[in-house]
Design a protein around this motif. Structure first.
Motif, PDB file in Angstrom:
ATOM      1  N   GLU A 256      20.960  17.460  17.373  1.00  0.00           N
ATOM      2  CA  GLU A 256      21.517  16.401  18.225  1.00  0.00           C
ATOM      3  C   GLU A 256      20.572  16.098  19.386  1.00  0.00           C
ATOM      4  O   GLU A 256      20.351  14.931  19.735  1.00  0.00           O
ATOM      5  CB  GLU A 256      22.889  16.831  18.745  1.00  0.00           C
ATOM      6  N   GLU A 259      17.512  14.210  18.139  1.00  0.00           N
ATOM      7  CA  GLU A 259      17.840  12.811  17.856  1.00  0.00           C
ATOM      8  C   GLU A 259      17.951  11.996  19.131  1.00  0.00           C
ATOM      9  O   GLU A 259      17.566  10.827  19.171  1.00  0.00           O
ATOM     10  CB  GLU A 259      19.139  12.750  17.051  1.00  0.00           C
ATOM     11  N   SER A 260      18.449  12.651  20.201  1.00  0.00           N
ATOM     12  CA  SER A 260      18.542  11.945  21.481  1.00  0.00           C
ATOM     13  C   SER A 260      17.162  11.646  22.046  1.00  0.00           C
ATOM     14  O   SER A 260      16.990  10.716  22.843  1.00  0.00           O
ATOM     15  CB  SER A 260      19.344  12.780  22.493  1.00  0.00           C
TER      16      SER A 260
END
Length: 366
Positions: A256, A259-260
């Motif tokens: 996560e 991806e950020s």
């Protein structure tokens, strides 16, 4: 198997070391001794087998990295590699060059301007110069050895001299020892010198967080300009990878976070570790069970009996046969019992060449 991490000053090699080994070595300009750490080799097959067998523990293959202190004479200034620094590099099984691409006004580059591919060439020249010095010293000793030498001793010296002169000439022409054609007999001779350009090589471009969108482009150029049969290459953001490694996030949180940051797919760090493993000419065979699922590193081309010795010397000494099923076949049928029933669990003898991903059970008697 050990990989020595080297590079020009301020290239971020300790950052890369910390990222790979999840370590916390102090990032300083000059250190007195090498940092030593171990990295687990990512292997999705073990993750799947863990789900199938629910073992008490899962053990990944490992690569040992050595973050070598900066050479006191300063690399990149054509002053050569010598002394203890050379000894560190000669003892390593492979070398990993870190080249700086990241911008940091507070950390001045040794050449004042940034060019990772120029720095890679500089490091390759340094390794070449070191080998030429080693060869020249040995050739001088060979020349001195002719005084008083007779018969077979003189013939041996003549043969060695011709080999070393040829290797040196090709090296001066830009062909690293790893890329030269040498016979098995010549390899045996050269192994005693531990020439740096004969070792497997990994090249890592250390990018900044503001260059994440350029990593694919860097890797394309690495593939065309740097990679070869015994040279692997990758680009990654060392600072980001180190921070993620030290944060200790679980896999979902890490994905996560990546991806950020606009980073998808396999992390550059995992790719670098896998490339390091491949550069050492290693593959993994696997063992499975309720107690443990484990990857065992062996050299490509190793026979089953010698591979069994990696588990325990008794297994090699008393080897009878191996029960072998490929990882893909086991996944297709689901269980070892079903693999046996469908005939994909094979009986293999001592000389069977173990393949990457083979799942083996060793039958032995001592």
């Amino acid at each position: 198997m050990e990989i020595a991490i080297i590079g020009l000053p301020q290239c971020g090699k300790t950052t890369i070391f910390n990222a790979a080994t999840r370590g916390s070595a102090e990032v300083v300009a000059y250190a007195n001794k090498p940092n030593i750490g171990v990295a687990k080799v990512p292997d999705d097959r073990l993750d799947v087998l863990e789900g199938m067998f629910k073992p008490k523990r899962t053990v990944y293959a490992e690569v040992t990295y050595l973050d070598i202190p900066a050479a006191p004479e300063g690399l990149g200034k054509s002053q050569g590699i010598s002394g203890e620094y050379l000894n560190f590099l000669q003892r390593a099984d492979a070398l990993l060059i870190v080249a700086r691409a990241f911008e940091d006004p507070s950390v001045v580059h040794v050449s004042e301007t940034l060019d990772a591919f120029r720095d890679i060439d500089t490091m390759l020249y340094e390794l070449t110069f070191a080998d030429l010095e080693i060869l020249e010293r040995r050739l001088k000793r060979v020349e001195d050895g002719f005084k008083g030498a007779r018969g077979t001793d003189r013939d041996a010296l003549t043969k060695e001299q011709a080999t070393l002169e040829r290797i040196k000439t090709e090296l001066e022409g830009g062909t690293h020892v790893r890329d030269q054609s040498v016979t098995d007999e010549e390899k045996k001779l050269l192994s005693g010198f531990q020439l740096l350009t004969s070792k497997p090589l990994i090249v890592v471009v250390n990018a900044g967080e503001d260059q994440l969108d350029q990593i694919a482009e860097m890797e394309t150029r690495l593939a065309s300009d740097v990679e070869g049969s015994d040279i692997k290459a990758a680009a990654l953001c060392g600072k980001l990878e180190m921070e993620l490694a030290q944060m200790g996030q679980d896999e979902d949180e890490e994905i996560e976070f990546r991806e950020s940051m606009g980073v998808t797919g396999e992390s550059g760090l995992n790719r670098m570790i896998r490339l390091s493993y491949a550069a050492l000419n290693l593959i993994s065979f696997l063992t499975v069970g309720e107690d443990e699922c484990r990857a065992w590193p062996i050299t490509l081309g190793m026979a089953a009996q010698q591979a069994a010795g990696k588990i325990h010397t008794d297994l090699e000494r008393g080897f009878i046969r191996g029960e072998v099923v490929s990882y893909d076949d086991l996944c297709e049928v689901g269980t070892l019992a079903e693999a046996r029933k469908k005939g994909v669990l094979r009986q293999e003898g001592k000389t069977y060449t173990v393949q990457d991903g083979d799942i083996m059970n060793i039958l032995f008697n001592v």
